[in-house]
Design a protein around this motif. Structure first.
Motif, short mmCIF file in Angstrom:
data_model
loop_
_atom_site.label_atom_id
_atom_site.label_comp_id
_atom_site.label_asym_id
_atom_site.label_seq_id
_atom_site.Cartn_x
_atom_site.Cartn_y
_atom_site.Cartn_z
N ILE A 172 -10.55 12.22 67.22
CA ILE A 172 -10.58 13.00 65.93
C ILE A 172 -11.06 11.78 64.77
CG2 ILE A 172 -9.27 13.99 64.06
CD1 ILE A 172 -9.68 15.79 66.52
N ARG A 173 -12.17 12.05 64.19
CA ARG A 173 -12.74 10.86 63.37
C ARG A 173 -12.67 11.73 61.86
NH1 ARG A 173 -17.65 8.61 66.53
NH2 ARG A 173 -16.20 7.08 68.02
N ALA A 195 -6.95 10.33 65.77
CA ALA A 195 -6.36 11.02 66.58
C ALA A 195 -7.01 11.22 67.78
CB ALA A 195 -5.74 12.34 66.32
N ILE A 196 -6.44 11.56 68.84
CA ILE A 196 -7.24 11.81 70.13
C ILE A 196 -6.39 13.28 70.82
CG2 ILE A 196 -5.56 10.44 71.68
CD1 ILE A 196 -8.45 9.52 72.96
N ASN A 197 -7.18 13.84 71.97
CA ASN A 197 -6.77 14.81 72.71
C ASN A 197 -6.27 15.98 71.78
OD1 ASN A 197 -6.81 13.16 74.90
ND2 ASN A 197 -4.48 12.76 74.84
N SER A 198 -6.95 16.36 70.81
CA SER A 198 -6.93 17.62 69.95
C SER A 198 -8.28 18.03 69.21
CB SER A 198 -5.94 17.06 68.83
OG SER A 198 -6.41 15.81 68.31
N GLU A 199 -8.12 18.93 68.48
CA GLU A 199 -9.36 19.48 67.67
C GLU A 199 -8.91 20.15 66.47
OE1 GLU A 199 -11.04 21.30 70.74
OE2 GLU A 199 -10.21 23.30 70.43
N ALA A 200 -9.81 20.79 65.71
CA ALA A 200 -9.29 21.55 64.74
C ALA A 200 -8.54 20.74 63.47
CB ALA A 200 -8.76 23.01 65.03
N PRO A 240 -2.27 4.72 59.87
CA PRO A 240 -2.08 5.46 61.07
C PRO A 240 -1.39 6.71 60.85
CG PRO A 240 -0.93 3.46 61.15
CD PRO A 240 -1.54 3.40 59.80
N PHE A 241 -1.48 7.60 61.67
CA PHE A 241 -0.81 8.82 61.66
C PHE A 241 0.23 9.02 62.73
CE2 PHE A 241 -4.62 9.86 59.30
CZ PHE A 241 -4.10 10.49 58.13
N LEU A 242 1.54 8.67 62.42
CA LEU A 242 2.58 8.67 63.42
C LEU A 242 3.33 9.98 63.52
CD1 LEU A 242 4.12 5.08 62.83
CD2 LEU A 242 2.08 5.60 63.99
N ASP A 243 3.85 10.55 64.66
CA ASP A 243 4.58 11.54 64.73
C ASP A 243 6.10 11.26 64.36
OD1 ASP A 243 5.74 10.51 67.02
OD2 ASP A 243 4.73 11.64 68.40
N ASN A 244 6.96 12.20 64.70
CA ASN A 244 8.41 11.94 64.14
C ASN A 244 9.16 10.93 64.93
OD1 ASN A 244 8.98 13.77 66.53
ND2 ASN A 244 10.28 14.98 65.56
N MET A 245 8.46 10.60 66.24
CA MET A 245 9.10 9.69 67.15
C MET A 245 8.52 8.35 66.83
SD MET A 245 11.63 11.37 68.57
CE MET A 245 12.18 10.26 69.94
N GLN A 251 -2.75 7.48 70.08
CA GLN A 251 -1.97 7.23 71.58
C GLN A 251 -1.42 8.52 71.96
OE1 GLN A 251 -2.42 4.31 72.80
NE2 GLN A 251 -3.28 3.51 71.08
N GLY A 252 -1.91 9.64 71.69
CA GLY A 252 -1.49 10.94 72.12
C GLY A 252 -0.32 11.60 71.45
N GLY A 253 0.34 10.73 70.22
CA GLY A 253 1.31 11.44 69.73
C GLY A 253 1.03 12.89 69.04
#
Length: 497
Positions: A172-173, A195-200, A240-245, A251-253
């Motif tokens: 994701i760019r 991001a990676i492993n995603s779309e939309a 960088p975009f980090l998830d709640n963990m 890195q796939g978060g």
């Protein structure tokens, strides 16, 4: 200070009614945009199909965007960089123009994102047309990117414009756009991978945080699709975009925002719809609505915020509730003499010394049992401690053929088991009239607010007075007043009795 309401217990009480009315068929919907009282969304398909609604509830098809483009298809430079397909658009207003970004894939992952520029969204306007703005970004089929699924975002802190794009073929760019032209601001710079492993993908902003929402899973397989929406956040638009963990989305978060539920399968393509006064909603599509033959449909739902993260709210479904003030904890009721549930039992009731402990269940109180003494005409309303009594139980039902607002129909609200309907008076007060007539002052809009509570507003008030919301003037008085998003007088909790 804005009120802080504990909402965890509220979120399970209600569920979506329908995925909108009319013809909500769409795939990969753009953000829903409001212009001159009308709502628009654009989707994947031949020429980018247009969906239109006059109220945000009942939708209809209105041709395609490419019908208003010279040549009726993507421009030659877009086709050369990608292909002749038209997928997954997004739209934003910038200055006095609208920018539509759309995917034009060839043999994936060779694709381009094209730009259309127009002055109005209304196909009936004299100046309605879309001009080809050429390709904005593209992928050559070799690099680790697939230039589809654009998501456009304006940073409210400085007015800058950004575009995210990409799919499972790579990253994701993110690129920055020129708010005047809609094209890339610095085309010589490399896009930023976020991001990676995603779309939309798409970004939103709130309280110093940038949130990246993306769609995970597989699409385009009907009820076998596994689409779901996930998210991360950052202190800068560039990540960088980090998830709640704390896991980077590179890195796939990604924290789950919304997955399949009930008969709605595969949510994807988040879009923010900010209606003002603290009311936010989001659009998405479901890969399959099992109540509509498994087709892909648009939906609009409340957007809540809890602990610094967006939460998918729920539109109200029909049912019987108590309407409790978030401010005072007292419940809306008819101003009549109540009857204790199970009748009067005297001091302490049964079960004293020498008496058997009662084991029977006291049945729910029915209005027919206690309403003989109620006035036959309009009855005033008040607030009182909840006592599980019939004059405190309200049935909420969609009003037939009454239209609606973004995500929901208008509702009638009646005392359970009766036709006594909640109504607004010309003096901005509340009464329960003997029977529901469908008049505008008896039709209610129920919006879930960002803290999980609800705002209740009549569709209209006699004499054309400004809109007002159900308000707790104190612990015992209910009235109608102008909605204030910074207070809690107009915030209500719907609880099942």
């Amino acid at each position: 200070m804005k009120p802080r309401i504990l909402v965890a217990a509220l979120l399970g009480l209600v569920a979506p009614v329908l995925a909108l009315d009319g013809d909500p068929r769409i795939h990969d919907p753009s953000t829903v945009v409001l212009q001159d009282g009308r709502f628009y969304s654009y989707g994947t398909g031949a020429g980018l199909p247009v969906s239109v609604s006059d109220d945000g509830w009942t939708w209809r098809r209105a041709g395609s965007l490419m019908q208003a483009v010279a040549g009726g298809k993507p421009g030659p430079d877009v086709i050369a960089r990608g292909g002749n397909n038209t997928w997954a658009p997004d739209v934003i207003r910038s200055g006095d123009k609208y920018f539509v970004y759309y995917s034009a894939p060839g043999t994936q992952p060779k694709s381009a994102i094209g730009l259309l520029v127009g002055k109005t969204l209304d196909p009936n306007a004299p100046d309605y047309k879309w001009e080809d703005g050429g390709p904005v970004v593209w992928s050559d089929g070799v690099e680790d990117s697939n230039a589809i699924d654009p998501g456009v975002f304006r940073d409210p802190t400085n007015g800058s414009l950004w575009l995210t794009y990409g799919s499972y073929f790579g990253y994701i760019r993110l690129v920055q756009l020129d708010p005047t032209t809609g094209k890339r601001r610095r085309p010589e710079t490399k896009p930023i991978n976020v991001a990676i492993n995603s779309e939309a993908s798409i970004m939103v902003y709130r309280d110093g945080w940038y949130y990246l929402l993306v769609t995970h899973g597989s699409c385009c397989a009907g009820a076998n699709s596994t689409y779901n929406i996930r998210m991360g956040r950052a202190k800068k638009a560039t990540g960088p975009f980090l998830d709640n963990m704390g896991i980077d989305m590179l890195q796939g978060g990604g924290t789950l925002f919304l997955g399949s539920a009930g008969r709605f399968i595969g949510p994807g393509h988040f879009g923010l719809l900010d209606l003002g006064d603290g009311v936010q909603k989001f659009s998405c599509h479901y890969e399959a609505d099992l109540d509509r033959g498994g087709v892909s449909v648009l939906d609009i739902r409340p957007l809540l915020w809890r602990d610094g993260w967006p939460v998918a709210g729920e539109n109200v479904k029909p049912g019987t509730y108590r309407i409790e003030s978030a401010r005072t904890g007292t419940a809306l009721e008819l101003a009549v003499q109540g009857m204790p549930v199970g009748g009067f039992r005297g001091r302490g009731g049964r079960g004293g010394r020498g008496e058997a402990i009662p084991t029977e269940v006291i049945p729910a109180q029915d209005a027919a049992q206690v309403s003989a003494t109620w006035p036959s005409g309009p009855i005033d309303l008040r607030l009182a401690p909840y006592m599980v009594q019939a004059h405190q139980a309200w049935t909420i039902t969609p009003a037939a053929n009454a239209g609606g607002y973004p995500g929901s129909p208008y509702f009638k609200i009646t005392i359970a088991g009766t036709e006594r309907a909640l109504a607004a008076t010309a003096d901005r007060e509340l009464v329960a009239v003997p029977a529901f007539s469908g008049a505008p002052e008896q039709l209610w809009r129920i919006d879930q607010l960002t803290d999980g509570t609800y705002r209740l507003m009549p569709k209209a008030i006699a004499n054309g007075k400004e809109p007002a919301a159900l308000s707790a003037a104190g612990s015992s008085m209910a009235t109608l007043d102008r909605f204030s998003p910074d207070g809690d007088r107009q915030r209500w909790i719907l609880r099942t009795p």
